[in-house]
Design an enzyme around this catalytic site. Sequence first.
Site, PDB file in Angstrom:
ATOM      1  CG  HIS A 313      -2.043   0.928   1.134  1.00 32.38           C
ATOM      2  ND1 HIS A 313      -1.939   2.278   1.350  1.00 32.38           N
ATOM      3  CD2 HIS A 313      -3.319   0.705   0.753  1.00 32.38           C
ATOM      4  CE1 HIS A 313      -3.107   2.844   1.149  1.00 32.38           C
ATOM      5  NE2 HIS A 313      -3.960   1.910   0.781  1.00 32.38           N
ATOM      6  CG  ASP A 370      -8.443  -4.040  -2.865  1.00 33.31           C
ATOM      7  OD1 ASP A 370      -7.672  -3.078  -2.854  1.00 33.31           O
ATOM      8  OD2 ASP A 370      -9.667  -3.933  -3.070  1.00 33.31           O
TER       9      ASP A 370
HETATM   10  C1  SDX Z   1      -6.180   0.161  -2.888  1.00 39.19           C
HETATM   11  O1  SDX Z   1      -4.387   4.672  -2.013  1.00 39.19           O
HETATM   12  C2  SDX Z   1      -5.305   4.056  -1.385  1.00 39.19           C
HETATM   13  O2  SDX Z   1      -5.692   4.455  -0.328  1.00 39.19           O
HETATM   14  C3  SDX Z   1      -5.843   2.848  -2.146  1.00 39.19           C
HETATM   15  C4  SDX Z   1      -6.866   2.026  -1.373  1.00 39.19           C
HETATM   16  C5  SDX Z   1      -8.121   2.802  -1.109  1.00 39.19           C
HETATM   17  O3  SDX Z   1      -8.839   2.428  -0.201  1.00 39.19           O
HETATM   18  O4  SDX Z   1      -8.407   3.703  -1.945  1.00 39.19           O
HETATM   19  O5  SDX Z   1      -6.321   1.575  -0.154  1.00 39.19           O
HETATM   20  C6  SDX Z   1      -7.305   0.799  -2.184  1.00 39.19           C
HETATM   21  O6  SDX Z   1      -5.947   0.535  -4.016  1.00 39.19           O
HETATM   22  C7  SDX Z   1      -5.332  -0.847  -2.173  1.00 39.19           C
HETATM   23  C8  SDX Z   1      -4.135  -1.323  -3.038  1.00 39.19           C
HETATM   24  C9  SDX Z   1      -4.657  -2.406  -3.986  1.00 39.19           C
HETATM   25  N1  SDX Z   1      -3.617  -2.761  -4.953  1.00 39.19           N
HETATM   26  C10 SDX Z   1      -2.991  -3.945  -4.903  1.00 39.19           C
HETATM   27  O7  SDX Z   1      -3.155  -4.777  -3.999  1.00 39.19           O
HETATM   28  C11 SDX Z   1      -2.064  -4.206  -6.085  1.00 39.19           C
HETATM   29  C12 SDX Z   1      -0.717  -4.751  -5.565  1.00 39.19           C
HETATM   30  N2  SDX Z   1      -0.056  -3.693  -4.817  1.00 39.19           N
HETATM   31  C13 SDX Z   1       0.926  -2.903  -5.535  1.00 39.19           C
HETATM   32  O8  SDX Z   1       0.623  -2.657  -6.878  1.00 39.19           O
HETATM   33  C14 SDX Z   1       1.428  -1.711  -4.729  1.00 39.19           C
HETATM   34  O9  SDX Z   1       1.665  -2.139  -3.456  1.00 39.19           O
HETATM   35  C15 SDX Z   1       0.607  -0.454  -4.672  1.00 39.19           C
HETATM   36  C16 SDX Z   1       0.205   0.025  -6.020  1.00 39.19           C
HETATM   37  C17 SDX Z   1      -0.609  -0.652  -3.839  1.00 39.19           C
HETATM   38  C18 SDX Z   1       1.484   0.620  -4.040  1.00 39.19           C
HETATM   39  O10 SDX Z   1       2.521   0.839  -4.963  1.00 39.19           O
HETATM   40  P1  SDX Z   1       3.747   1.727  -4.562  1.00 39.19           P
HETATM   41  O11 SDX Z   1       3.325   2.998  -3.938  1.00 39.19           O
HETATM   42  O12 SDX Z   1       4.699   1.790  -5.705  1.00 39.19           O
HETATM   43  O13 SDX Z   1       4.371   0.801  -3.423  1.00 39.19           O
HETATM   44  P2  SDX Z   1       5.664   1.113  -2.682  1.00 39.19           P
HETATM   45  O14 SDX Z   1       6.284   2.381  -3.154  1.00 39.19           O
HETATM   46  O15 SDX Z   1       5.365   0.968  -1.217  1.00 39.19           O
HETATM   47  O16 SDX Z   1       6.619  -0.113  -3.134  1.00 39.19           O
HETATM   48  C19 SDX Z   1       7.802  -0.336  -2.392  1.00 39.19           C
HETATM   49  C20 SDX Z   1       8.488  -1.502  -3.041  1.00 39.19           C
HETATM   50  C21 SDX Z   1       8.699  -1.356  -4.544  1.00 39.19           C
HETATM   51  O17 SDX Z   1       9.889  -2.039  -4.855  1.00 39.19           O
HETATM   52  P3  SDX Z   1      11.236  -1.151  -5.057  1.00 39.19           P
HETATM   53  O18 SDX Z   1      10.930  -0.183  -6.195  1.00 39.19           O
HETATM   54  O19 SDX Z   1      11.491  -0.454  -3.728  1.00 39.19           O
HETATM   55  O20 SDX Z   1      12.290  -2.191  -5.440  1.00 39.19           O
HETATM   56  O21 SDX Z   1       7.691  -2.688  -2.875  1.00 39.19           O
HETATM   57  C22 SDX Z   1       7.407  -3.247  -4.146  1.00 39.19           C
HETATM   58  C23 SDX Z   1       7.572  -2.134  -5.157  1.00 39.19           C
HETATM   59  O22 SDX Z   1       7.923  -2.699  -6.411  1.00 39.19           O
HETATM   60  N3  SDX Z   1       6.028  -3.700  -4.096  1.00 39.19           N
HETATM   61  C24 SDX Z   1       5.641  -4.950  -4.359  1.00 39.19           C
HETATM   62  C25 SDX Z   1       4.255  -4.954  -4.169  1.00 39.19           C
HETATM   63  N4  SDX Z   1       3.860  -3.723  -3.808  1.00 39.19           N
HETATM   64  C26 SDX Z   1       4.959  -2.956  -3.763  1.00 39.19           C
HETATM   65  N5  SDX Z   1       6.325  -6.063  -4.752  1.00 39.19           N
HETATM   66  C27 SDX Z   1       5.589  -7.181  -4.935  1.00 39.19           C
HETATM   67  N6  SDX Z   1       4.268  -7.273  -4.758  1.00 39.19           N
HETATM   68  C28 SDX Z   1       3.561  -6.173  -4.375  1.00 39.19           C
HETATM   69  N7  SDX Z   1       2.245  -6.254  -4.212  1.00 39.19           N
END
Ligand code: SDX
Length: 435
Positions: A313, A370
């Site tokens: 998140h 989710d």
């Molecule tokens: C919702 O914003 C909100 O409030 C959204 C929400 C709401 O109520 O409106 O809460 C609802 O959208 C929840 C999120 C649902 N999405 C997913 O579950 C999809 C999977 N999650 C990812 O796509 C991701 O975690 C995000 C999109 C939710 C957040 O993306 P960010 O901001 O890029 O995450 P981050 O910066 O914290 O990532 C840090 C690291 C990164 O790696 P590095 O670049 O540091 O090497 O963690 C990695 C990311 O690549 N990473 C993951 C991951 N999520 C982040 N790696 C593997 N699997 C994942 N799910």
Amino acid sequence: MSKDTLSIRHNGTGHEVEYPLLNGTLGKQTVDVRGLYKDLDCFTYDAGFKVTASCKSKITYIDGEKGILLYRGYPIEQLAEKCSFIEVAYLLMNGELPNVEQLDYFDNEIRHRSMLHESLRHFFEGFSYDAHPMAMLVGVVGSLSAFYHSEMDMSDPEHRRVCAARVLGKMPTIAAASFRHSVGKPFVYPRLDLGYCENFLNMMFSRSSPNYIDPNFTVDDKLSKALNILFILHADHEQNASTSTVRLAGSTGANPYACIAAGVAALWGPAHGGANEAVLNMLAEIGSVDRIPEFIARAKDKDDPFRLMGFGHRVYKNFDPRATLIRKTCHDILADSNKDDPLFELALELEALALKDDYFIEKKLYPNVDFYSGIIYKALNIPVEMFTVMFAIARSAGWLAHWLEMVSAESAPIGRPRQLYLGETNRDVIPLAER
Ligand code: SDX
């Protein structure tokens, strides 16, 4: 030099300017850099607005480190336990929980605004039989602006209130109609004698038709109670992508129904509200516990675009408090229905293995809202392609609250970010024959 300022020094010119640090009632200080371009002739760069406050708001507060979520100061745990979704929608939109009289009036108005214009109902007949319900939702919600022209003076608080009540009332009807069309069943009209969640479940699953109301169909009380909690947990979440989209569209003075349609469109993405559908598809792809390590390895592989859906998140670097509540509801629903859903067992095992994995621990990736909601929706016999539609119904309360807050603010400048340009420098066009 005041302690409530931040000095920014341009080391190229030696020019240094102090900017005020703004304090909220809760949360991080924000530095007001609105004078930066004028003072230091440069922009800020923050792709994805990860550390940018786009507005001032009193609606929802999130503490990502502590896993705290407050709607108008009330902890989400208490609201989920003690309130109905309609009560919470009133709270988000008006700032206070309603008393008995206010709730009766609001609930009654929402019930009376659940009907669709008959011509709008015919829109569904134009959609392909296999259209995704979100495609129908985004189209029909936007089309509300083609039917409701009265009460469109956004400077009039009563007009704003009516527009918001219309959207909240009609979302479940449009959502259920999208589902009924996708399965070739007749449209079921909303009923005035049913509450918000019961009415939605009736429009989704009743065997009624336009000229026939099934006297034997009753909504399962456990299901509508579970839906009430899910809607409350999904109702708002600060400046998430879809809410920010609604605010940006609203900042231009666009038609409120078009603004909410923009929010529906943004929510559809699998990185946002589309994640609950993506979680179920991912669990189905994993298929069995022995394949979990393979998928966790893929999620960690930088060369593999695969991400573990339902994990991570932008804000929560601790457990998403909603996931904790939903996990419990999941258990209760499955226990009640004596369902040993293999996908739920798989989800629990995936959660346990991921939370022990160094990568997920280091990146602070926890199950989000989710991760479990899809499993509950599945237990409620809601089809997978309807999961994000469910999210949109609930989030319409939050979108409307933020739209109301923005359009009624004294100053709501049009949203217009700048950029870091990396394109071609100035060059002359060469005539076609010479290219
Ligand atoms: C919702 O914003 C909100 O409030 C959204 C929400 C709401 O109520 O409106 O809460 C609802 O959208 C929840 C999120 C649902 N999405 C997913 O579950 C999809 C999977 N999650 C990812 O796509 C991701 O975690 C995000 C999109 C939710 C957040 O993306 P960010 O901001 O890029 O995450 P981050 O910066 O914290 O990532 C840090 C690291 C990164 O790696 P590095 O670049 O540091 O090497 O963690 C990695 C990311 O690549 N990473 C993951 C991951 N999520 C982040 N790696 C593997 N699997 C994942 N799910």
